[in-house]
Design an enzyme around this catalytic site. Structure first.
Site, mmCIF file in Angstrom:
data_model
loop_
_atom_site.group_PDB
_atom_site.id
_atom_site.type_symbol
_atom_site.label_atom_id
_atom_site.label_comp_id
_atom_site.label_asym_id
_atom_site.label_seq_id
_atom_site.Cartn_x
_atom_site.Cartn_y
_atom_site.Cartn_z
ATOM 1 N N HIS A 100 2.415 -20.079 -22.852
ATOM 2 C CA HIS A 100 2.843 -18.681 -22.743
ATOM 3 C C HIS A 100 4.152 -18.377 -23.458
ATOM 4 C CE1 HIS A 100 5.520 -20.334 -19.713
ATOM 5 N NE2 HIS A 100 6.191 -19.216 -19.750
HETATM 6 C C1 UD1 Z 1 8.365 -14.443 -18.109
HETATM 7 C C2 UD1 Z 1 9.726 -15.129 -18.318
HETATM 8 C C3 UD1 Z 1 9.504 -16.586 -18.703
HETATM 9 C C4 UD1 Z 1 8.633 -17.282 -17.697
HETATM 10 C C5 UD1 Z 1 7.333 -16.512 -17.557
HETATM 11 C C6 UD1 Z 1 6.400 -17.145 -16.562
HETATM 12 C C7 UD1 Z 1 11.601 -13.834 -19.241
HETATM 13 C C8 UD1 Z 1 12.411 -13.585 -20.451
HETATM 14 N N1 UD1 Z 1 10.466 -14.523 -19.427
HETATM 15 O O1 UD1 Z 1 7.675 -14.423 -19.361
HETATM 16 O O2 UD1 Z 1 10.757 -17.238 -18.746
HETATM 17 O O3 UD1 Z 1 8.379 -18.607 -18.118
HETATM 18 O O4 UD1 Z 1 7.649 -15.168 -17.142
HETATM 19 O O5 UD1 Z 1 5.213 -16.422 -16.486
HETATM 20 O O6 UD1 Z 1 11.990 -13.412 -18.176
HETATM 21 N N2 UD1 Z 1 1.925 -9.121 -17.537
HETATM 22 C C9 UD1 Z 1 0.843 -8.819 -16.765
HETATM 23 N N3 UD1 Z 1 0.981 -8.926 -15.413
HETATM 24 C C10 UD1 Z 1 2.124 -9.327 -14.810
HETATM 25 C C11 UD1 Z 1 3.216 -9.625 -15.627
HETATM 26 C C12 UD1 Z 1 3.112 -9.534 -16.975
HETATM 27 O O7 UD1 Z 1 -0.209 -8.450 -17.255
HETATM 28 O O8 UD1 Z 1 2.167 -9.409 -13.571
HETATM 29 C C13 UD1 Z 1 1.778 -9.048 -18.996
HETATM 30 C C14 UD1 Z 1 2.352 -7.781 -19.603
HETATM 31 O O9 UD1 Z 1 1.534 -7.392 -20.622
HETATM 32 C C15 UD1 Z 1 3.695 -8.245 -20.152
HETATM 33 C C16 UD1 Z 1 3.397 -9.679 -20.550
HETATM 34 O O10 UD1 Z 1 2.445 -10.141 -19.584
HETATM 35 O O11 UD1 Z 1 4.112 -7.443 -21.195
HETATM 36 C C17 UD1 Z 1 4.586 -10.588 -20.542
HETATM 37 O O12 UD1 Z 1 5.304 -10.494 -19.293
HETATM 38 P P1 UD1 Z 1 6.906 -10.663 -19.243
HETATM 39 O O13 UD1 Z 1 7.365 -10.572 -17.842
HETATM 40 O O14 UD1 Z 1 7.527 -9.741 -20.245
HETATM 41 O O15 UD1 Z 1 7.169 -12.099 -19.829
HETATM 42 P P2 UD1 Z 1 6.418 -13.487 -19.603
HETATM 43 O O16 UD1 Z 1 5.814 -13.882 -20.886
HETATM 44 O O17 UD1 Z 1 5.550 -13.455 -18.397
#
Ligand code: UD1
Length: 369
Positions: free
Chosen positions: A205
């Site tokens: 991820h």
């Molecule tokens: C975040 C953390 C990362 C951690 C990871 C674990 C930061 C900078 N990054 O990254 O350190 O290792 O979480 O998962 O804080 N989304 C969903 N559902 C959710 C959450 C997210 O669909 O419940 C999707 C959205 O499209 C979002 C994307 O996942 O834009 C990424 O989520 P985001 O929280 O921005 O970063 P992670 O890649 O999850």
């Protein structure tokens, strides 16, 4: 003592659960659990809360997804009022996600002491958003609880006062041990039609691995190659799912890899514990495989958790597809050392942390020089 505990994203939840459980054993501590809502799906948050027996958050900030600036700023704006109302003696933050940094900055500027759990880890790669979050959080926190010796060394090198640093072990391993009797009963492996020791697990991820289509394509190709030797199960993170769909990766996904939705905590640990190999870019999983004695290949150029390499079962193999296939083949054909558990990864880190917090009374630690 009033303590506000802040979580935001999936890897925070397994670190907070044992801490909250331990705090609630002490009547002199009044806890508030704040969930920023950085992760909000049932698969990324709700199911994990239930598996860890985390109570429902007292306060949900419902920040949701967005750019780094948006997420960080929204957590700060929404948390400030909460801290004003509660007037806590201490704010506890865990890990290295955007919510960690945002909560730490908000609290410190209000004169509230901050404890950072999992302090001092450094990848020395400032292109990683987590590295920026770690550096900044550690620079302002009052209590720095470290999981491994490298954490203490990094903090001292950065000029942090020795008195702020406490080597306490690893709360993630507390969660693993406290729930062991439950995850050992999971029937997920059988439900997937697999047998213990007869499959590998994949997670990816990191933005550096999944956001660039060429890199992701190379990784998927390597996985389908490895999947010819051993069945692979890949619970796909929502960020990665979006990227795979965008590049229509179905065409390159080999039959060996099974792409499944994200799992709950208990099923996931059961899946990893029963596997013969893990390929990942996760930080937490490097630690969990070390504790479980499962060989782990980290698909990154470096790790902020070097003890998983020196003591544990982890190998840093980078992201070149050829190297991944070569290392996976070696891991599957040669006897792998089981590794040893790092010091204090014994399931009692939360007890040590809460004892230190209670003794100090949640006072701000003023640097001596
Ligand atoms: C975040 C953390 C990362 C951690 C990871 C674990 C930061 C900078 N990054 O990254 O350190 O290792 O979480 O998962 O804080 N989304 C969903 N559902 C959710 C959450 C997210 O669909 O419940 C999707 C959205 O499209 C979002 C994307 O996942 O834009 C990424 O989520 P985001 O929280 O921005 O970063 P992670 O890649 O999850």
């Amino acid at each position: 003592m009033r303590i506000v505990n802040v979580v935001g994203a999936r890897p925070n939840f397994m670190k907070m659960a044992p801490l909250l459980r331990e705090m609630r054993r002490h009547p002199d501590i009044v806890t508030t659990l704040v969930h920023t809502g950085q992760h909000y799906d049932d698969a990324m948050a709700g199911q994990i809360f239930r598996d860890l027996e985390l109570p429902a958050p007292d306060i949900s900030l419902e920040v949701g997804s967005g750019s780094h600036a948006y997420q960080t700023a929204e957590v700060m704006k929404r948390l400030e009022g909460v801290l004003k109302d509660i007037q806590p003696h201490l704010v506890v933050v865990v890990g290295d996600v955007n919510s960690t940094l945002a909560a730490a900055v908000t609290a410190v500027k209000m004169g509230i002491a901050v404890a950072h759990i999992e302090a001092g880890l450094r990848s020395f790669d400032r292109a990683m958003p987590e590295e920026i979050n770690r550096l900044l959080t550690d620079a302002i926190a009052d209590y720095l609880f470290v999981t491994e010796e490298s954490g203490r060394e990094n903090l001292l090198r950065e000029g942090v006062d020795r008195g702020k640093i406490h080597m306490v072990g690893n709360v993630m391993i507390d969660s693993l041990e406290q729930s062991r009797s439950v995850w050992e009963r999971s029937d997920l492996v059988a439900r997937l039609g697999l047998s213990r020791g007869g499959y590998g697990v994949v997670t990816l991820h990191r933005p550096s691995n999944v956001d660039d289509p060429a890199t992701l394509r190379g990784l998927v190709k390597a996985l389908s190659e490895v999947g010819r030797r051993i069945p692979l199960v890949f619970p796909v993170h929502p960020r990665t799912r979006g990227r795979l769909e965008a590049m229509e990766a179905e065409s390159v996904i080999g039959s060996g890899a099974r792409y499944i939705p994200p799992l709950g905590y208990l099923d996931f640990i059961a899946l990893v514990a029963g596997s013969s190999l893990v390929l990942t870019d996760s930080g937490g999983l490097q630690e969990e495989t070390t504790a479980l004695g499962v060989p782990c290949l980290t698909l990154r150029e470096q790790t902020e958790r070097p003890i998983t390499v020196t003591h544990g079962t982890n190998r840093i193999v980078g992201t070149s597809p050829d190297r991944i296939v070569e290392e996976a083949t070696r891991a599957l054909t040669e006897q792998q050392p089981g590794g040893t558990r790092p010091p204090l990864w014994d399931g009692h880190a939360a007890e040590r942390i809460v004892a230190i917090i209670r003794e100090a009374g949640g006072h701000r630690v003023v640097a001596r020089g």
